[in-house]
Design a protein around this motif. Structure first.
Motif, PDB file in Angstrom:
ATOM      1  N   LEU A 288      21.586  65.691  15.285  1.00 54.18           N
ATOM      2  CA  LEU A 288      20.705  66.730  14.739  1.00 54.18           C
ATOM      3  C   LEU A 288      20.737  66.738  13.218  1.00 54.18           C
ATOM      4  O   LEU A 288      19.698  66.946  12.563  1.00 54.18           O
ATOM      5  CB  LEU A 288      21.110  68.105  15.274  1.00 54.18           C
ATOM      6  N   THR A 289      21.916  66.534  12.626  1.00 60.46           N
ATOM      7  CA  THR A 289      21.981  66.504  11.160  1.00 60.46           C
ATOM      8  C   THR A 289      21.156  65.342  10.606  1.00 60.46           C
ATOM      9  O   THR A 289      20.529  65.469   9.547  1.00 60.46           O
ATOM     10  CB  THR A 289      23.433  66.401  10.674  1.00 60.46           C
ATOM     11  N   GLU A 290      21.161  64.229  11.334  1.00 65.34           N
ATOM     12  CA  GLU A 290      20.331  63.104  10.905  1.00 65.34           C
ATOM     13  C   GLU A 290      18.852  63.421  11.051  1.00 65.34           C
ATOM     14  O   GLU A 290      18.032  63.066  10.208  1.00 65.34           O
ATOM     15  CB  GLU A 290      20.682  61.851  11.718  1.00 65.34           C
ATOM     16  N   THR A 291      18.514  64.101  12.132  1.00 63.20           N
ATOM     17  CA  THR A 291      17.101  64.426  12.380  1.00 63.20           C
ATOM     18  C   THR A 291      16.555  65.386  11.337  1.00 63.20           C
ATOM     19  O   THR A 291      15.424  65.226  10.852  1.00 63.20           O
ATOM     20  CB  THR A 291      16.947  65.045  13.782  1.00 63.20           C
ATOM     21  N   TYR A 292      17.337  66.377  10.961  1.00 67.04           N
ATOM     22  CA  TYR A 292      16.827  67.443  10.101  1.00 67.04           C
ATOM     23  C   TYR A 292      17.267  67.322   8.650  1.00 67.04           C
ATOM     24  O   TYR A 292      16.967  68.201   7.845  1.00 67.04           O
ATOM     25  CB  TYR A 292      17.227  68.813  10.668  1.00 67.04           C
ATOM     26  N   ARG A 293      17.956  66.251   8.292  1.00 66.05           N
ATOM     27  CA  ARG A 293      18.281  66.011   6.881  1.00 66.05           C
ATOM     28  C   ARG A 293      17.001  65.614   6.145  1.00 66.05           C
ATOM     29  O   ARG A 293      16.292  64.692   6.553  1.00 66.05           O
ATOM     30  CB  ARG A 293      19.335  64.916   6.756  1.00 66.05           C
ATOM     31  N   ASP A 294      16.702  66.337   5.095  1.00 66.35           N
ATOM     32  CA  ASP A 294      15.449  66.124   4.357  1.00 66.35           C
ATOM     33  C   ASP A 294      15.779  65.571   2.974  1.00 66.35           C
ATOM     34  O   ASP A 294      16.425  66.252   2.160  1.00 66.35           O
ATOM     35  CB  ASP A 294      14.695  67.451   4.223  1.00 66.35           C
ATOM     36  N   PRO A 295      15.373  64.326   2.675  1.00 64.83           N
ATOM     37  CA  PRO A 295      15.696  63.753   1.367  1.00 64.83           C
ATOM     38  C   PRO A 295      15.060  64.506   0.207  1.00 64.83           C
ATOM     39  O   PRO A 295      15.500  64.388  -0.937  1.00 64.83           O
ATOM     40  CB  PRO A 295      15.141  62.320   1.477  1.00 64.83           C
ATOM     41  N   GLU A 296      14.032  65.293   0.490  1.00 64.17           N
ATOM     42  CA  GLU A 296      13.343  66.047  -0.560  1.00 64.17           C
ATOM     43  C   GLU A 296      13.949  67.429  -0.772  1.00 64.17           C
ATOM     44  O   GLU A 296      13.571  68.114  -1.720  1.00 64.17           O
ATOM     45  CB  GLU A 296      11.864  66.194  -0.205  1.00 64.17           C
ATOM     46  N   ARG A 297      14.862  67.818   0.102  1.00 66.68           N
ATOM     47  CA  ARG A 297      15.388  69.192   0.020  1.00 66.68           C
ATOM     48  C   ARG A 297      16.847  69.186   0.459  1.00 66.68           C
ATOM     49  O   ARG A 297      17.158  68.935   1.628  1.00 66.68           O
ATOM     50  CB  ARG A 297      14.554  70.113   0.909  1.00 66.68           C
ATOM     51  N   PHE A 298      17.744  69.449  -0.464  1.00 69.82           N
ATOM     52  CA  PHE A 298      19.175  69.409  -0.171  1.00 69.82           C
ATOM     53  C   PHE A 298      19.586  70.657   0.600  1.00 69.82           C
ATOM     54  O   PHE A 298      19.227  71.775   0.238  1.00 69.82           O
ATOM     55  CB  PHE A 298      19.969  69.307  -1.477  1.00 69.82           C
ATOM     56  N   ASN A 299      20.370  70.455   1.669  1.00 69.36           N
ATOM     57  CA  ASN A 299      20.825  71.562   2.509  1.00 69.36           C
ATOM     58  C   ASN A 299      22.345  71.474   2.617  1.00 69.36           C
ATOM     59  O   ASN A 299      22.892  70.661   3.359  1.00 69.36           O
ATOM     60  CB  ASN A 299      20.185  71.465   3.895  1.00 69.36           C
ATOM     61  N   LEU A 300      23.034  72.326   1.859  1.00 65.16           N
ATOM     62  CA  LEU A 300      24.496  72.279   1.798  1.00 65.16           C
ATOM     63  C   LEU A 300      25.132  72.627   3.139  1.00 65.16           C
ATOM     64  O   LEU A 300      26.136  72.030   3.536  1.00 65.16           O
ATOM     65  CB  LEU A 300      24.995  73.235   0.709  1.00 65.16           C
ATOM     66  N   LEU A 301      24.537  73.590   3.849  1.00 65.02           N
ATOM     67  CA  LEU A 301      25.096  73.981   5.141  1.00 65.02           C
ATOM     68  C   LEU A 301      25.035  72.821   6.134  1.00 65.02           C
ATOM     69  O   LEU A 301      25.997  72.559   6.865  1.00 65.02           O
ATOM     70  CB  LEU A 301      24.340  75.187   5.689  1.00 65.02           C
ATOM     71  N   LEU A 302      23.918  72.127   6.161  1.00 63.73           N
ATOM     72  CA  LEU A 302      23.788  70.997   7.078  1.00 63.73           C
ATOM     73  C   LEU A 302      24.840  69.934   6.772  1.00 63.73           C
ATOM     74  O   LEU A 302      25.461  69.381   7.690  1.00 63.73           O
ATOM     75  CB  LEU A 302      22.372  70.416   6.972  1.00 63.73           C
ATOM     76  N   GLU A 303      25.060  69.646   5.495  1.00 66.76           N
ATOM     77  CA  GLU A 303      26.062  68.647   5.128  1.00 66.76           C
ATOM     78  C   GLU A 303      27.467  69.118   5.482  1.00 66.76           C
ATOM     79  O   GLU A 303      28.322  68.319   5.913  1.00 66.76           O
ATOM     80  CB  GLU A 303      25.974  68.343   3.624  1.00 66.76           C
ATOM     81  N   ALA A 304      27.698  70.431   5.362  1.00 65.85           N
ATOM     82  CA  ALA A 304      29.004  70.976   5.736  1.00 65.85           C
ATOM     83  C   ALA A 304      29.263  70.796   7.220  1.00 65.85           C
ATOM     84  O   ALA A 304      30.361  70.383   7.632  1.00 65.85           O
ATOM     85  CB  ALA A 304      29.071  72.453   5.358  1.00 65.85           C
ATOM     86  N   VAL A 305      28.230  71.087   8.045  1.00 65.56           N
ATOM     87  CA  VAL A 305      28.387  70.915   9.498  1.00 65.56           C
ATOM     88  C   VAL A 305      28.602  69.445   9.838  1.00 65.56           C
ATOM     89  O   VAL A 305      29.462  69.095  10.666  1.00 65.56           O
ATOM     90  CB  VAL A 305      27.158  71.467  10.240  1.00 65.56           C
ATOM     91  N   ALA A 306      27.887  68.565   9.178  1.00 68.50           N
ATOM     92  CA  ALA A 306      28.033  67.130   9.446  1.00 68.50           C
ATOM     93  C   ALA A 306      29.444  66.655   9.121  1.00 68.50           C
ATOM     94  O   ALA A 306      30.074  65.935   9.911  1.00 68.50           O
ATOM     95  CB  ALA A 306      26.995  66.349   8.646  1.00 68.50           C
ATOM     96  N   GLY A 307      29.977  67.032   7.946  1.00 71.57           N
ATOM     97  CA  GLY A 307      31.318  66.600   7.563  1.00 71.57           C
ATOM     98  C   GLY A 307      32.382  67.147   8.485  1.00 71.57           C
ATOM     99  O   GLY A 307      33.289  66.412   8.929  1.00 71.57           O
ATOM    100  N   LYS A 308      32.308  68.432   8.803  1.00 70.20           N
ATOM    101  CA  LYS A 308      33.323  69.025   9.665  1.00 70.20           C
ATOM    102  C   LYS A 308      33.221  68.487  11.096  1.00 70.20           C
ATOM    103  O   LYS A 308      34.222  68.399  11.811  1.00 70.20           O
ATOM    104  CB  LYS A 308      33.198  70.553   9.650  1.00 70.20           C
ATOM    105  N   THR A 309      32.016  68.110  11.519  1.00 69.00           N
ATOM    106  CA  THR A 309      31.864  67.515  12.849  1.00 69.00           C
ATOM    107  C   THR A 309      32.550  66.154  12.905  1.00 69.00           C
ATOM    108  O   THR A 309      33.209  65.814  13.902  1.00 69.00           O
ATOM    109  CB  THR A 309      30.372  67.374  13.198  1.00 69.00           C
ATOM    110  N   LEU A 310      32.399  65.356  11.825  1.00 71.25           N
ATOM    111  CA  LEU A 310      33.091  64.055  11.772  1.00 71.25           C
ATOM    112  C   LEU A 310      34.600  64.241  11.854  1.00 71.25           C
ATOM    113  O   LEU A 310      35.298  63.491  12.564  1.00 71.25           O
ATOM    114  CB  LEU A 310      32.714  63.322  10.484  1.00 71.25           C
ATOM    115  N   ILE A 311      35.097  65.237  11.167  1.00 70.68           N
ATOM    116  CA  ILE A 311      36.548  65.504  11.222  1.00 70.68           C
ATOM    117  C   ILE A 311      36.945  65.906  12.641  1.00 70.68           C
ATOM    118  O   ILE A 311      37.978  65.474  13.171  1.00 70.68           O
ATOM    119  CB  ILE A 311      36.908  66.614  10.215  1.00 70.68           C
TER     120      ILE A 311
END
Length: 788
Positions: A288-311
């Motif tokens: 989902l983070t890959e699907t909704y990551r928008d190169p034109e609009r930075f989303n800090l929450l989405l990146e936080a969820v992605a990093g913590k999910t990897l951990i």
């Protein structure tokens, strides 16, 4: 024998006919199903001309009362009386008694709720006090609670709301609870019940709100707001696996309603956290983070969820690198200008507090945010938490205390301060309360970690097993429904009992809605279908006519349509302009194309369409065969006039009056279709014979045909007027209506006189509805002279 004098007035070519006559007061009762059916039709026709006109409504109601006098079986009369009585203006005549009589004969478990609810509304509007309304509602509830539960639910809801007005909260709770039990889909009753229960400190069972939330989505599976509320509620209950499926359903509904448009951040966030916390859903979360990551609009929450999910997935190094990269990106954007969505310092303070925990950076960024705008949403709470992380507990408590009831970070801050003060038990209780505020957040995750650190556990306040069981008992495997396009949920057809119809034959239609899904189909204000219907008609062949808005109505069945079942709505389509055209041109052979719109709306292009995308307007076609005139055919019909049975005479009356109308219409319009012209003298003579037939029912039928067709009375006005002298009241009634319509200016004195002197009450009532006035009583009953 008591006799009264009357006046016959007829105008043709400027000649005034004034004839004195007499008739005996009726004491015998009459019976005729056929005539009753004619009066029901006349009631409908006169009301359709202007539903809001008080006099027309009164004429229609009088026709229905007349029909009831002629037929011992109510038949269609109660429903028609309800439909007509509920449309009239509030300042018109009071039809409460008529509505009560009709309701008692119409209402059953399958009645149209739109009709009975309208009757209830009209009746209540006539009552002057709350006490009167309460008494009326209570009587109706006692009488009909076992007859129609949906109607009983509406009655109980009204009683509950009246109880709230007088602050009788216990009665209100009882009534609203009964309303919801009668009809679980009564959302007004449920919402008010929850509101009053909360005010009284009464908490419903944990599963009750979520089951009702699912029920709202059952009512309209394409209600995006309802779908989001259901997914959010599941997530709040920490039923993350089901919540993830519910958000997937939200995504499908959104794509259906708004193709090509992205989901809102709030929905994506709820979906991400459901997958983050769900069992074996972390891979889905990364997708989902890959699907909704928008190169034109930075989303800090989405990146936080992605990093913590990897951990969480056992890839800590990659997760940490992603989080550090996200932090650097966010820091670089804090001072950037003209961003569509600015990155504020408090975002970084939150990130360094709960994601990539670095207390010093958290304090630095929260301090910067506090200096910039201490009143901005969330700034005070994160500032207080950053202070607590850095040991400044007094200041932390000062800023967190006012926010603790509404802000989860402030509540966590106070728990941390208590832990620092070694006030362990209150701190642990505060941590559990903090989790309950928003259980899926990273703030809640931190609170749970602290509980474990202090050798305590977080135990959910509700039993998820019980909630899941209640949902599955109600919905089985459909706790989250599979997405289906509307056309797959229901099929809609417009059907007739045949495709070819002869002149004068009725062609009742039926709108058939079949539930082809595995869920209940509800037709209501909040439902997939709301029950509004419009039917247009187009004629081609012998005539080319477009008739928009032939029929407009609303239907609301009392019961849901269960899977595999259907609803059949009877439609009177032989009505209004279509009926007049078909009757006026007996020899025209025409195809009639019907288009039915469910919950019609106007598109941006100006075209009519159904409100629900995917359910297309319904089309149907029938043929009205034209009469083929021949010498033998006419001789047979003429022979019927003297020797035929009543049914044959009825058809002959329709034919000859129709042919008279056709001649006049063709001369005026120049309509071009194949037809045979019959000598007018032959037609008028035939109509005259039926107007003086010894069977009063034949006379009424012939007069009704003339009334429906608006046939010029040239050559037959004398015979028509003579029927004002008939000893059977239905004949006088129909004649009076016909002449009042044909010659309104010269017929007024006759109407005035009929109001005073007609022996039959319904005739006097009709005379008033036609414009007759109640004059002062006269000692001289000599008929007034009518002048042109």
């Amino acid at each position: 024998m008591i006799r009264q004098n009357r006046v016959i007035a007829g105008v043709m070519g400027g000649i005034v006919f004034c004839v004195s006559f007499s008739y005996a007061l009726e004491t015998d009762s009459l019976f005729s199903e056929n005539t009753a059916a004619l009066f029901i039709k006349q009631a409908s026709e006169v009301h359709q001309e202007d539903p809001l006109d008080i006099l027309r409504t009164e004429q229609a109601m009088t026709f229905l009362k007349a029909a009831a006098s002629l037929d011992t079986k109510p038949g269609e009369i109660p429903e028609q009386m309800l439909r007509i009585g509920i449309v009239g203006p509030c300042d018109g005549p009071d039809y409460s008694e008529h509505l009560a009589w009709s309701l008692g004969r119409y209402l059953n478990e399958r009645s149209d709720l739109e009709v009975v609810s309208g009757a209830l509304r009209c009746t209540l509007d006539r009552l002057n006090s709350r006490i009167d309304r309460e008494v009326m509602l209570d009587q109706l509830l006692r009488k009909y609670s076992s007859v129609n539960t949906a109607f009983a639910s509406e009655l109980a809801t009204q009683l509950g709301l009246l109880a709230v007005e007088k602050a009788d909260m216990q009665s209100a709770l009882n009534y609203l609870s009964s309303a919801h039990q009668f009809n679980p889909y009564n959302q007004l009753a449920f919402s008010k019940l929850l509101e009053l229960s909360a005010a009284q400190g009464i908490a419903p069972a944990a599963s009750v709100p979520i089951v009702q939330t699912r029920r709202v989505l059952e009512m309209n599976p394409y209600d995006l707001d309802a779908a989001v509320r259901y997914a959010d509620a599941l997530r709040q209950l920490q039923m993350y696996d089901i919540a993830s499926d519910a958000y997937a359903y939200v995504d499908q509904v959104h794509q259906f309603l708004y193709p090509g448009q992205p989901l809102s951040d709030d929905i994506v966030q709820g979906w991400l956290f459901s997958c983050y916390h769900g069992d074996r859903l972390q891979t889905k979360c990364l997708d989902l983070t890959e699907t909704y990551r928008d190169p034109e609009r930075f989303n800090l929450l989405l990146e936080a969820v992605a990093g913590k999910t990897l951990i969480k997935l056992g890839r800590p190094e990659k997760g940490k690198r992603l989080l550090e990269s996200a932090a650097q990106k966010a820091e670089s954007l804090v001072s950037a200008k003209n961003l569509s969505e600015p990155v504020y310092p408090e975002y970084l303070a939150w990130f360094y507090s709960f994601v990539l925990e670095q207390p010093e950076k958290s304090l630095a960024w929260s301090n910067q945010a506090f200096i910039a705008d201490p009143n901005r949403q969330g700034v005070g709470a994160i500032f207080s938490y950053s202070l607590a992380l850095n040991g400044q507990n007094d200041l932390a408590k000062h800023y967190a205390e006012p926010l603790k009831e509404t802000d989860q970070i402030a509540a966590l801050t106070l728990a941390v301060v208590q832990l620092s003060a070694d006030d362990k038990q209150p701190a642990l209780d505060a941590l559990r309360a903090t989790v309950e505020m928003l259980p899926d957040s990273f703030v809640a995750e931190k609170a749970i970690h602290l509980l474990k650190e202090y050798e305590s556990d977080y135990i959910r306040s509700v039993s998820l097993g019980t909630i899941r069981e209640d949902l599955e008992n109600k919905y089985g495997s459909r706790v989250v429904s599979d997405f289906m396009h509307p056309a797959d949920r229901c099929s809609v057809k417009l059907l007739f009992n045949g495709s070819d119809f002869l002149y004068g034959a009725d062609f009742p239609g039926r709108l058939v809605i079949e539930n082809t899904s595995d869920e209940t189909l509800i037709i209501s204000d909040e439902g997939l279908l709301q029950g509004y219907l419009r039917v247009d008609a187009v004629l081609d062949g012998g005539l080319n006519v477009e008739i928009g808005n032939l029929l407009s109505m609303r239907f609301r069945p009392s019961q849901p349509i269960l899977p595999g079942k259907h609803l059949s709505v009877p439609l009177d389509l032989n009505r209004g302009r279509l009926k007049r055209v078909l009757l006026t041109y007996p020899q025209a052979d025409v195809q009639i194309h019907f288009t039915a719109y469910l919950d019609p709306v106007t598109s941006e292009s100006g075209n009519s369409e159904n409100r629900m995308k995917g359910i297309k307007p319904v089309h149907a076609q029938i043929r009205r065969r034209g009469v083929v005139l021949s010498q033998n055919f006419l001789l047979q019909r003429l022979d019927v006039l003297s020797k035929g049975q009543p049914g044959q005479k009825y058809r002959a009356a329709a034919l000859f009056t129709g042919l008279l109308a056709e001649q006049a219409a063709v001369e005026l319009s120049g309509a071009d279709f194949r037809h045979v012209r019959v000598e007018r003298a032959l037609l008028t003579d035939s109509v005259r014979k039926m107007l003086v037939d010894k069977d009063w029912k034949i006379r009424v039928h012939t007069l009704s045909c003339l009334l429906s067709l608006s046939v010029p009375l040239d050559g037959i006005v004398g015979e028509v007027s003579e029927n004002l002298n008939h000893d059977k009241w239905p004949v006088r009634l129909t004649t009076m209506v016909l002449l009042a319509k044909a010659q309104p200016e010269t017929f007024q004195k006759v109407l005035d006189w009929a109001v005073q002197h007609d022996s039959y009450e319904l005739n006097r009532r009709m005379a008033m509805a036609l414009g007759g006035t109640q004059a002062e009583p006269e000692t001289d009953e000599t008929p007034p002279e009518v002048t042109n």
